[in-house]
Design an enzyme around this catalytic site. Structure first.
Site, PDB file in Angstrom:
ATOM      1  N   CYS A 234       0.862  -1.180   0.000  1.00 32.95           N
ATOM      2  CA  CYS A 234       0.000   0.000   0.000  1.00 32.95           C
ATOM      3  C   CYS A 234       0.891   1.219   0.000  1.00 32.95           C
ATOM      4  O   CYS A 234       1.752   1.348  -0.852  1.00 32.95           O
ATOM      5  CB  CYS A 234      -0.975  -0.013   1.173  1.00 32.95           C
ATOM      6  SG  CYS A 234      -0.196  -0.041   2.789  1.00 32.95           S
ATOM      7  N   ARG A 239      -2.245  -0.897   5.515  1.00 37.17           N
ATOM      8  CA  ARG A 239      -3.447  -1.350   4.807  1.00 37.17           C
ATOM      9  C   ARG A 239      -3.175  -2.692   4.121  1.00 37.17           C
ATOM     10  O   ARG A 239      -4.044  -3.556   4.034  1.00 37.17           O
ATOM     11  CB  ARG A 239      -3.880  -0.310   3.763  1.00 37.17           C
ATOM     12  CG  ARG A 239      -4.516   0.921   4.373  1.00 37.17           C
ATOM     13  CD  ARG A 239      -4.874   1.939   3.306  1.00 37.17           C
ATOM     14  NE  ARG A 239      -3.722   2.643   2.778  1.00 37.17           N
ATOM     15  CZ  ARG A 239      -3.756   3.531   1.794  1.00 37.17           C
ATOM     16  NH1 ARG A 239      -4.904   3.792   1.195  1.00 37.17           N
ATOM     17  NH2 ARG A 239      -2.678   4.157   1.399  1.00 37.17           N
TER      18      ARG A 239
END
Lengths: 283, 112
Positions: A234, A239
């Site tokens: 990410c 994430r």
């Protein structure tokens, strides 16, 4: 691995708040949330101050991690239940981190802080005093962490999953939309990376979607090749921990790595290929 | 809190900064498209701790923040059509916004 081995429900958590050998840990970027109220008995870990080396851009080492968990009163044979804000991003990152250092029994609380709050479940403000332990972390498990050279080598040969938002993937935004956009590095994505925003794996209340739904998202819609190894990334690696969790821990794909250097590293490298726009691009 | 905003500006984390903080001085409204507003409940009271998500023109999730004191939220986006979705213990709300460069303000009233 069964889903219940790695993911617990809020009901399970509530029923096990006082179970010996179960330690709840809140992990966040902004730990002020913990101070205003947390799951009773939970200790806190600060994503940045506790898990990142203060000088180099890297993790705390094996010894420092052992020291951290000893101070928090977590033993090697404890079952650690991680939860946090931001749809469990930082908790998923910590889960990956605990696995990286070989902790056996670690689980995520499905939905994290968000579901707990939306359910209006009880929170406490007192900070528990846990007795110090002698925690011994294992050497880092290289099978779940991708470094930059492996990412460039994976272009066109392994599954690369970019879990940022579509606009970040395309190079239209350089950071998530809740942050100001000024950044120095280039926008875009690693050529051949598939765009599957992390949010596709989660329901609105922060819980993970079912295995069947997840498989449809990654394999059916995005075109993940189940016979190949996968690297998720990410912007800074939290994430993508969420997606790493969905792919490896829930769907059970064996060779899945998280590239924690992610776009802030890749997008600043000199000479590496970058693809712009909504299509994966070619090698 | 100023510290959280600093963190956001330095790019250290991906989490949302405190939503009740003043807009950082370094944010240039000549360039940025800021979507901001408040979440209120059925009685018109500000809802702190509501989860507000920004969905793009195709309904895809873009970002999520938690409202601060005063029910405030804020996103840095781009001009265009956006959907705002609020979840709270008082209920949910959905709103649409056609954002232009600069400051775009809206209010979300949650209900069961």
């Amino acid at each position: 691995m069964a889903r219940e081995d790695v993911l617990v429900t809020a009901d399970w958590a509530e029923a096990n708040l006082d179970t010996p050998g179960v330690v709840f840990v809140e992990v966040d970027e902004d730990t002020s949330a913990y101070d205003t109220g947390h799951i009773k008995g939970a200790v806190k870990i600060d994503w940045k101050d506790d898990l990142q080396d203060p000088v180099r851009r890297d993790f705390v080492n094996q010894e420092q991690f052992s020291q951290l968990l000893s101070e928090r009163g977590i033993a090697n044979d404890d079952t650690v239940v991680l939860y946090g804000g931001n749809n469990n991003w930082f908790a998923a990152y910590a889960y990956w981190y605990f696995k990286l250092y070989g902790h056996e029994n670690v689980k995520l609380l499905d939905g994290g802080r968000k579901k707990w709050e939306l359910d209006a479940r009880e929170v406490a403000t007192e900070v528990p005093q846990r007795e110090r332990t002698e925690y011994v972390a294992k050497p880092q498990d290289a099978s779940i962490r991708a470094l930059r050279d492996e990412v460039t080598a994976a272009i066109g040969s392994k599954n690369l999953i970019d879990v940022r938002s579509p606009d970040e993937y395309a190079g239209r935004l350089l950071a998530p939309a809740h942050l100001p956009q000024e950044q120095s590095q280039r926008g875009g994505h690693v050529p051949t990376a598939l765009s599957v925003p992390w949010s596709k794996a989660a329901n609105e209340d922060g819980t993970f979607k079912s295995d069947a739904e997840l498989r449809e998202i990654y394999v059916g819609e995005a075109g993940l090749d189940e016979d190949k190894a996968t690297i998720a990334y990410c912007r800074i690696g939290e994430r993508s921990s969420h997606t790493w969790f969905a792919l490896r821990e829930l769907l059970g794909y064996e060779d899945v790595k998280n590239y924690d250097g992610s776009w802030t590293e890749y997008g600043s490298l000199v000479g590496v290929p970058i693809a712009l726009g909504d299509e994966p691009g070619t090698k | 809190m100023a510290a959280d905003v600093d963190t956001a500006l330095s790019g250290a984390g991906c989490g949302a900064p405190a939503q009740d903080a003043a807009l950082p001085a370094s944010v240039d409204l000549e360039k940025e498209t800021v979507l901001t507003g408040t979440v209120v409940n059925g009685e018109g009271e500000f809802v702190q701790g509501a989860y507000v998500r920004l969905l793009d023109g195709s309904g895809e999730f873009t970002a999520e923040v938690v409202t601060g004191e005063g029910g405030q939220f804020r996103f840095f986006a781009a001009p265009g059509r956006w959907t705002l979705r609020a979840l709270s213990r008082f209920g949910d709300a959905t709103g649409e916004l056609d954002a232009v460069q600069g400051l775009n303000e809206t209010k979300l009233a949650v209900s069961r």
